[in-house]
Design a protein around this motif. Structure first.
Motif, PDB file in Angstrom:
ATOM      1  N   ALA A  51       0.854  -1.197   0.000  1.00 10.95           N
ATOM      2  CA  ALA A  51       0.000   0.000   0.000  1.00 10.95           C
ATOM      3  C   ALA A  51       0.888   1.246   0.000  1.00 10.95           C
ATOM      4  O   ALA A  51       1.827   1.334   0.796  1.00 10.95           O
ATOM      5  CB  ALA A  51      -0.908  -0.009   1.230  1.00 10.95           C
ATOM      6  N   ALA A  54       1.448   7.405   0.708  1.00  8.13           N
ATOM      7  CA  ALA A  54       0.633   8.625   0.588  1.00  8.13           C
ATOM      8  C   ALA A  54      -0.857   8.349   0.781  1.00  8.13           C
ATOM      9  O   ALA A  54      -1.607   9.212   1.244  1.00  8.13           O
ATOM     10  CB  ALA A  54       0.876   9.272  -0.771  1.00  8.13           C
ATOM     11  N   SER A  55      -1.296   7.135   0.442  1.00 13.24           N
ATOM     12  CA  SER A  55      -2.728   6.824   0.601  1.00 13.24           C
ATOM     13  C   SER A  55      -2.888   5.527   1.388  1.00 13.24           C
ATOM     14  O   SER A  55      -3.763   4.719   1.100  1.00 13.24           O
ATOM     15  CB  SER A  55      -3.391   6.711  -0.776  1.00 13.24           C
ATOM     16  N   PHE A  56      -2.018   5.349   2.388  1.00 14.15           N
ATOM     17  CA  PHE A  56      -1.960   4.066   3.088  1.00 14.15           C
ATOM     18  C   PHE A  56      -3.293   3.701   3.729  1.00 14.15           C
ATOM     19  O   PHE A  56      -3.797   2.598   3.575  1.00 14.15           O
ATOM     20  CB  PHE A  56      -0.852   4.075   4.155  1.00 14.15           C
ATOM     21  N   LYS A  57      -3.880   4.669   4.439  1.00 12.91           N
ATOM     22  CA  LYS A  57      -5.117   4.354   5.173  1.00 12.91           C
ATOM     23  C   LYS A  57      -6.227   3.943   4.199  1.00 12.91           C
ATOM     24  O   LYS A  57      -6.916   2.943   4.397  1.00 12.91           O
ATOM     25  CB  LYS A  57      -5.566   5.551   6.018  1.00 12.91           C
ATOM     26  N   GLU A  58      -6.351   4.734   3.170  1.00 12.50           N
ATOM     27  CA  GLU A  58      -7.417   4.485   2.178  1.00 12.50           C
ATOM     28  C   GLU A  58      -7.229   3.107   1.526  1.00 12.50           C
ATOM     29  O   GLU A  58      -8.168   2.329   1.388  1.00 12.50           O
ATOM     30  CB  GLU A  58      -7.272   5.598   1.134  1.00 12.50           C
ATOM     31  N   VAL A  59      -5.979   2.791   1.152  1.00 10.73           N
ATOM     32  CA  VAL A  59      -5.725   1.544   0.431  1.00 10.73           C
ATOM     33  C   VAL A  59      -5.697   0.357   1.395  1.00 10.73           C
ATOM     34  O   VAL A  59      -6.438  -0.616   1.227  1.00 10.73           O
ATOM     35  CB  VAL A  59      -4.403   1.639  -0.380  1.00 10.73           C
ATOM     36  N   ARG A  63      -9.327  -1.349   1.949  1.00  8.28           N
ATOM     37  CA  ARG A  63      -9.428  -2.635   1.252  1.00  8.28           C
ATOM     38  C   ARG A  63      -9.391  -3.816   2.222  1.00  8.28           C
ATOM     39  O   ARG A  63      -9.792  -4.919   1.859  1.00  8.28           O
ATOM     40  CB  ARG A  63      -8.322  -2.755   0.190  1.00  8.28           C
ATOM     41  N   CYS A 185      -2.299   1.602  10.650  1.00 13.08           N
ATOM     42  CA  CYS A 185      -1.688   2.744   9.944  1.00 13.08           C
ATOM     43  C   CYS A 185      -0.504   3.336  10.708  1.00 13.08           C
ATOM     44  O   CYS A 185       0.113   4.291  10.244  1.00 13.08           O
ATOM     45  CB  CYS A 185      -2.717   3.840   9.713  1.00 13.08           C
ATOM     46  N   THR A 187      -0.350   5.294  13.263  1.00 17.20           N
ATOM     47  CA  THR A 187      -0.550   6.739  13.413  1.00 17.20           C
ATOM     48  C   THR A 187       0.347   7.280  14.530  1.00 17.20           C
ATOM     49  O   THR A 187       0.852   6.527  15.364  1.00 17.20           O
ATOM     50  CB  THR A 187      -2.023   7.054  13.756  1.00 17.20           C
TER      51      THR A 187
END
Length: 202
Positions: A51, A54-59, A63, A185, A187
């Motif tokens: 993943a 830059a778009s880790f959370k979304e991907v 998913r 993620c 965070t």
């Protein structure tokens, strides 16, 4: 002549040797007998590993729940999404955080735990977080296991399990889901505490 005779005798001797005992069969893992699941653990691990930052959370998180393409897959691999029938999610919270006063020793503790989980990699995925609270370094984590319980092989062979309080995740609760995603993620803050280090078991 004689040479041939000797050769023949040698051959007969060879044949007379008792067959070597068959290697002891490894006891069957009860996880192998679970009903099949569409969710492939290795597929999730590839998705998580690939993943994009830059778009880790979304991907990765998006998913994980809903399924989707595994990034950078040459075979257009699709991950089916989390299967709550075939897998379960667990929080683990270290029960002796008041001992965790030296950062590198806490990291060694987590490293040792993950080493002992190594034989069970096929069934497990975990994210272990080291937090900072005043002068202590609490350990917390989230694990994905095949089946509805902590796998028996892990319970039997990984004594560290007993150092943690294990709580099955009710992922339908938004707060619980958020906590899972914060750990996935990695965070900056988890449970409202500064998140200083993380080890992923995949």
């Amino acid at each position: 002549g004689t040479a041939q005779k000797q050769k023949k005798e040698k051959q007969q001797k060879k044949e007379a040797k008792p067959a070597a005992p068959a290697p002891a069969k490894k006891p069957k893992n009860p996880l192998d007998d679970l009903p099949p699941s569409n969710m492939i653990m290795d597929s999730w691990k590839r998705l998580y590993s690939n993943a994009p930052a830059a778009s880790f959370k979304e991907v990765a998180c998006g998913r994980f729940w809903a399924g989707g393409a595994v990034p950078n897959s040459n075979s257009n691999e699709q991950f089916s999404g989390f299967d709550p029938e075939g897998y379960s999610l667990w929080f683990c919270d270290y029960m002796y955080n008041d001992e965790n006063t030296v950062n590198f020793m806490v990291m060694n503790k987590v490293g040792g735990f993950l080493q002992r989980m190594e034989p069970h990699r096929k069934w497990c995925f975990g994210v272990m977080c080291i937090l900072k609270q005043d002068n202590l370094f609490p350990i917390t984590g989230v694990w994905l296991f095949r089946g509805q319980e902590i796998p028996p092989c892990v319970m039997d062979e990984c004594p560290d399990i007993e150092l943690f309080k294990w709580t099955k995740c009710d992922f339908n609760d938004q707060k619980v889901k958020d906590r899972i995603e914060d750990m996935f993620c990695q965070t900056d803050y988890v449970d409202g505490l500064e998140h200083i280090d993380c080890k992923v078991f995949k």
